[in-house]
Write an enzyme that holds these catalytic residues in place. Structure first.
Site, PDB file in Angstrom:
ATOM      1  N   SER B  57     -11.214  41.333 -16.060  1.00 36.29           N
ATOM      2  CA  SER B  57     -11.229  42.033 -14.776  1.00 36.29           C
ATOM      3  C   SER B  57     -10.074  41.660 -13.857  1.00 36.29           C
ATOM      4  CB  SER B  57     -12.556  41.781 -14.065  1.00 36.29           C
ATOM      5  OG  SER B  57     -12.741  40.388 -13.896  1.00 36.29           O
ATOM      6  N   HIS B  96     -12.204  36.311  -8.828  1.00 39.00           N
ATOM      7  CA  HIS B  96     -11.654  37.561  -8.310  1.00 39.00           C
ATOM      8  C   HIS B  96     -10.896  37.313  -7.020  1.00 39.00           C
ATOM      9  CE1 HIS B  96     -14.603  40.462 -10.549  1.00 39.00           C
ATOM     10  NE2 HIS B  96     -13.643  40.005 -11.314  1.00 39.00           N
ATOM     11  N   ASP B 123     -16.821  44.039  -5.617  1.00 39.01           N
ATOM     12  CA  ASP B 123     -17.820  43.274  -6.343  1.00 39.01           C
ATOM     13  C   ASP B 123     -19.237  43.425  -5.824  1.00 39.01           C
ATOM     14  OD1 ASP B 123     -15.652  40.437  -7.038  1.00 39.01           O
ATOM     15  OD2 ASP B 123     -15.890  42.381  -8.011  1.00 39.01           O
TER      16      ASP B 123
END
Lengths: 124, 180
Positions: B57, B96, B123
């Site tokens: 990701s 992230h 998210d």
């Protein structure tokens, strides 16, 4: 580097849509160890409840030095939504951040801040 | 066939003292590794100073199998930083980038929204039921440096535990049969 905005339409619980022209030359960031540069534009502003709000509006990945000098016109990729209804007449800064991600080793980041932007007093 | 016989002989001929020396040496190695790990935890201020990237990701910046070095300071969390965080109910930490920050005037606490560079949306889908933002206590550290590929060793050992056993077995055999 410069960013301008053109149109905005707040609706519901304070949301802004805007268009930006961005021209930048980031070629000097690329070295033998640079894998990519991640750049994004964020709006920064203060509200009564929050001392700092940062909202990312647009980002891109520059994979190579050849693509590091560019001009793009785009509306905001991510919704500029406030944590409330505080955006009318709000002054804000636009910041362009760049993150240099290496092939190996330490990452580093920096930014420039352009201040003096403000939103209209009334909803459009 | 000959060396199997030799190996069996060498195992039989080990004296207790030699065996104990080997065990102590092994123990020293394990303890040193532990000291280094705990030391890293101290220096970086993070519970888990090194993490392996498990998903795609954050590509192309981070790929599966890369290792990230983390650091946690008291500096406020700001947009653009790459953070590692835990979601209640999920065991695996997620790495992230922060895309939104709302910092309170009065308490200085922050609400943070994250997104993987390679994901289309933010998210919120990953957060717990009803959770809109992350707070500081969810965040384990900031990624400050990175090494490619080295994390594959950990991934392979986790996903194919048989390899772990083979490795440990081979190591054990090596320790026993070396005539130091």
């Amino acid at each position: 580097m410069n960013i301008n905005w053109f149109q905005k339409q707040p609706k519901g619980s304070d949301e802004v849509s805007l268009t930006m022209n961005i021209s930048a030359d980031l070629q000097s960031l690329f070295t033998w160890n640079t894998k990519q540069v991640f750049i994004f534009v964020a709006a920064e502003y203060e509200t009564r409840k929050n001392s700092l709000n940062q909202v990312s509006l647009w980002d891109a990945i520059i994979p190579a030095k050849e693509r590091a000098k560019f001009w793009i016109r785009s509306s905001n990729k991510y919704r500029f939504v406030d944590h409330g209804k505080n955006l009318r007449g709000k002054e804000f800064n636009l910041t362009l951040h760049w993150h240099v991600m290496p092939k190996t080793g330490k990452m580093f980041a920096d930014k420039i801040v352009m201040s003096g932007y403000s939103l209209p007093e009334e909803y459009i | 066939m000959g060396w199997i016989g030799d190996t069996v002989d060498s195992i039989k001929s080990i004296q207790i003292r030699q065996l104990l020396t080997q065990v102590v040496s092994l123990g020293m190695i394990v303890t040193s590794a532990l000291i280094i790990w705990k030391g890293l935890m101290c220096v970086t201020g993070s519970e888990s100073p090194v993490v392996v990237v498990l998903s795609g990701s954050m590509e192309p910046g981070f790929k599966r199998g890369d290792i990230l070095f983390l650091h946690m300071s008291k500096d406020p969390i700001r947009a653009g930083e790459i953070v590692v965080f835990n979601i209640d109910g999920r065991e695996i930490p997620i790495v992230h980038r922060v895309i939104k920050v709302h910092e309170r005037q009065d308490t200085g606490e922050v609400d943070v929204l994250t997104k993987g560079d390679n994901n289309y949306g933010d998210d919120r889908l990953l957060y717990a039921q009803g959770q809109q933002y992350l707070q500081r206590h969810h965040i384990m550290g900031r990624a400050v440096g990175f090494l490619p590929y080295v994390g594959w060793v950990t991934i392979i050992m986790t996903e194919k535990p048989i390899i772990k056993y083979i490795l440990i077995g081979a190591l054990g055999l090596l320790v026993i049969t070396s005539k130091d």
